[in-house]
Design a protein around this motif. Structure first.
Motif, PDB file in Angstrom:
ATOM      1  N   PRO A  89    -106.074  38.773  79.374  1.00  9.79           N
ATOM      2  CA  PRO A  89    -105.281  39.784  78.666  1.00  9.79           C
ATOM      3  C   PRO A  89    -105.704  40.007  77.224  1.00  9.79           C
ATOM      4  O   PRO A  89    -105.561  41.108  76.689  1.00  9.79           O
ATOM      5  CB  PRO A  89    -103.842  39.238  78.759  1.00  9.79           C
ATOM      6  N   GLN A  90    -106.223  38.953  76.556  1.00 12.96           N
ATOM      7  CA  GLN A  90    -106.713  39.092  75.186  1.00 12.96           C
ATOM      8  C   GLN A  90    -108.250  39.119  75.117  1.00 12.96           C
ATOM      9  O   GLN A  90    -108.815  39.179  74.029  1.00 12.96           O
ATOM     10  CB  GLN A  90    -106.195  37.949  74.300  1.00 12.96           C
ATOM     11  N   GLY A  91    -108.895  39.007  76.281  1.00 12.11           N
ATOM     12  CA  GLY A  91    -110.347  39.040  76.285  1.00 12.11           C
ATOM     13  C   GLY A  91    -111.011  37.684  76.185  1.00 12.11           C
ATOM     14  O   GLY A  91    -112.238  37.590  76.223  1.00 12.11           O
ATOM     15  N   ILE A  92    -110.236  36.633  76.049  1.00 16.75           N
ATOM     16  CA  ILE A  92    -110.806  35.289  75.900  1.00 16.75           C
ATOM     17  C   ILE A  92    -110.243  34.336  76.961  1.00 16.75           C
ATOM     18  O   ILE A  92    -110.039  33.152  76.720  1.00 16.75           O
ATOM     19  CB  ILE A  92    -110.586  34.728  74.473  1.00 16.75           C
ATOM     20  N   GLY A  93    -110.033  34.875  78.150  1.00 18.32           N
ATOM     21  CA  GLY A  93    -109.626  34.053  79.279  1.00 18.32           C
ATOM     22  C   GLY A  93    -108.296  33.363  79.070  1.00 18.32           C
ATOM     23  O   GLY A  93    -107.318  33.983  78.629  1.00 18.32           O
ATOM     24  N   HIS A  94    -108.263  32.072  79.397  1.00 21.57           N
ATOM     25  CA  HIS A  94    -107.043  31.288  79.212  1.00 21.57           C
ATOM     26  C   HIS A  94    -106.890  30.771  77.788  1.00 21.57           C
ATOM     27  O   HIS A  94    -105.859  30.159  77.455  1.00 21.57           O
ATOM     28  CB  HIS A  94    -107.043  30.085  80.163  1.00 21.57           C
ATOM     29  N   ALA A  95    -107.888  30.969  76.952  1.00 23.06           N
ATOM     30  CA  ALA A  95    -107.834  30.441  75.583  1.00 23.06           C
ATOM     31  C   ALA A  95    -106.756  31.162  74.770  1.00 23.06           C
ATOM     32  O   ALA A  95    -106.519  32.356  74.943  1.00 23.06           O
ATOM     33  CB  ALA A  95    -109.184  30.587  74.908  1.00 23.06           C
ATOM     34  N   ASP A 251    -111.353  26.716  78.044  1.00 27.05           N
ATOM     35  CA  ASP A 251    -110.274  27.534  78.596  1.00 27.05           C
ATOM     36  C   ASP A 251    -110.731  28.972  78.849  1.00 27.05           C
ATOM     37  O   ASP A 251    -110.324  29.607  79.831  1.00 27.05           O
ATOM     38  CB  ASP A 251    -109.077  27.540  77.638  1.00 27.05           C
ATOM     39  N   ALA A 252    -111.581  29.476  77.972  1.00 31.39           N
ATOM     40  CA  ALA A 252    -112.104  30.832  78.168  1.00 31.39           C
ATOM     41  C   ALA A 252    -113.031  30.888  79.381  1.00 31.39           C
ATOM     42  O   ALA A 252    -112.883  31.749  80.254  1.00 31.39           O
ATOM     43  CB  ALA A 252    -112.847  31.280  76.905  1.00 31.39           C
TER      44      ALA A 252
END
Length: 347
Positions: A89-95, A251-252
């Motif tokens: 959603p923010q472009g950095i995966g789960h990070a 995470d990403a």
């Protein structure tokens, strides 16, 4: 960095993005890279989120003084498409990076491109790992830009190879094919030794980051416990790495691996953009072949397809050097060495 290291000034034009994130970390970890500015365009996620992601990574890594400017928020002609299903959603995966305190630059990305190349003619390398919208807009205002830039490196396109967005198109070109056409046409004026270098899907999909690469990065960074990403893990499991850079990167990348698995490509992550970053610093990492590149704009089924004339059948001089081969193992050796050491320094 030793006193004899030659610095390579770079403008990064990005749509960050999980693989753009690792590309940024690779450049931050490379003593020869001088990041002059980061310009942001819409692509993987909207442009403002791209800018926030870059500011957040810079702040996490303790890097101050890098201008991050906002550029095009929509393509030249067609409506914007983004791909949060690929990058989160923010472009950095789960990070979940800490919110940055630094502000987005007041200068537009096009002004950054133009002012930088005019102030340092023949010195700066442009690295574009997202859609080519910002550069296309800058070219409209500064037609001499190709001759002022030392070289351009592009992650984009697919040549004699299936696309990853439509059957014939690669994502960065598909988002804004009109911009890509403007850029390839404009750079037809540069001499052969300064032709744009294109890192296309044909090669970048061979750059497969796997769980063992993340484990090696964590080990090189001195992070504990061992960073093990497994396809058997619960979806979205979060890292507990002691090293902050490794924890957020893991995470990403986990999200990216989960996406590729869902696409039946294996539990891995194609690291397109870090490879282009490495090529920008050291072109010898790839074998290139000259070609005349153009972009299909009118095809009902093929709009956005990049077409390479390898044999001069169009009667036009080559306008690009396309990377056709590389050694992925050597690339990952460099990533692990550089980013691992950098992460250890950052903590």
């Amino acid at each position: 960095m030793t006193g004899t290291t030659t610095r390579i000034p770079l403008i990064l034009d990005v749509d960050t993005g999980i693989d753009d994130s690792l590309a940024l970390l690779y450049l931050l970890a490379s003593p020869e890279a001088e990041i002059v500015a980061i310009t942001c365009t819409a692509g993987n996620v909207p442009a403002r989120q791209v800018a926030i992601n870059n500011l957040a990574w810079l702040e996490l890594c303790g890097r101050e003084g890098v201008e991050v400017s906002l550029g095009a928020e929509i393509p030249v002609i067609q409506p914007l498409m983004t791909t949060e299903e690929t990058h989160g959603p923010q472009g950095i995966g789960h990070a979940e990076l800490p919110a940055p305190s630094q502000e987005i630059s007041a200068r537009h990305a096009t002004a950054v491109w133009i002012d930088t190349v005019r102030s340092r003619p023949g010195e700066v390398i442009g690295l574009v790992t997202g859609p080519l919208t910002n550069l296309a807009l800058a070219l409209k205002l500064c037609p001499e830009l190709p001759l002022l830039l030392k070289r351009l490196v592009i992650m984009g396109g697919a040549f004699n190879y299936p696309g990853n967005t439509t059957p014939t198109t690669e994502w960065n070109i598909a988002v804004d094919p009109d911009a890509a056409k403007i850029v390839f046409d404009a750079f037809s004026v540069v001499p052969a030794d300064r032709r744009p270098v294109i890192c296309a899907l044909d090669v970048t999909e061979r750059i497969e980051m796997k769980p063992e690469h993340i484990a090696a990065l964590a080990e090189a960074a001195g992070s504990t416990p061992a960073e093990i990403i497994s396809p058997d893990d619960a979806l979205g499991l979060r890292s507990t790495a002691s090293n902050t850079v490794i924890r957020h990167l893991s995470d990403a990348v986990r999200f990216y691996m989960e996406f590729h698995r869902d696409q039946d490509q294996g539990f891995l992550a194609h690291m397109h953009d870090p490879f282009a970053a490495a090529i920008a610093l050291d072109p010898s990492l790839g074998t290139t072949r000259a070609a005349t590149v153009d972009v299909e704009l009118a095809g009902t089924l093929t709009r956005g397809q990049t077409v390479a004339d390898w044999r001069g059948m169009w009667g036009r001089e080559p306008n690009a050097d396309i990377v056709v081969d590389t050694d992925p193992a050597e690339f990952f050796r460099m990533v692990i060495d550089r980013v691992g050491r950098f992460a250890r320094e950052v903590g």
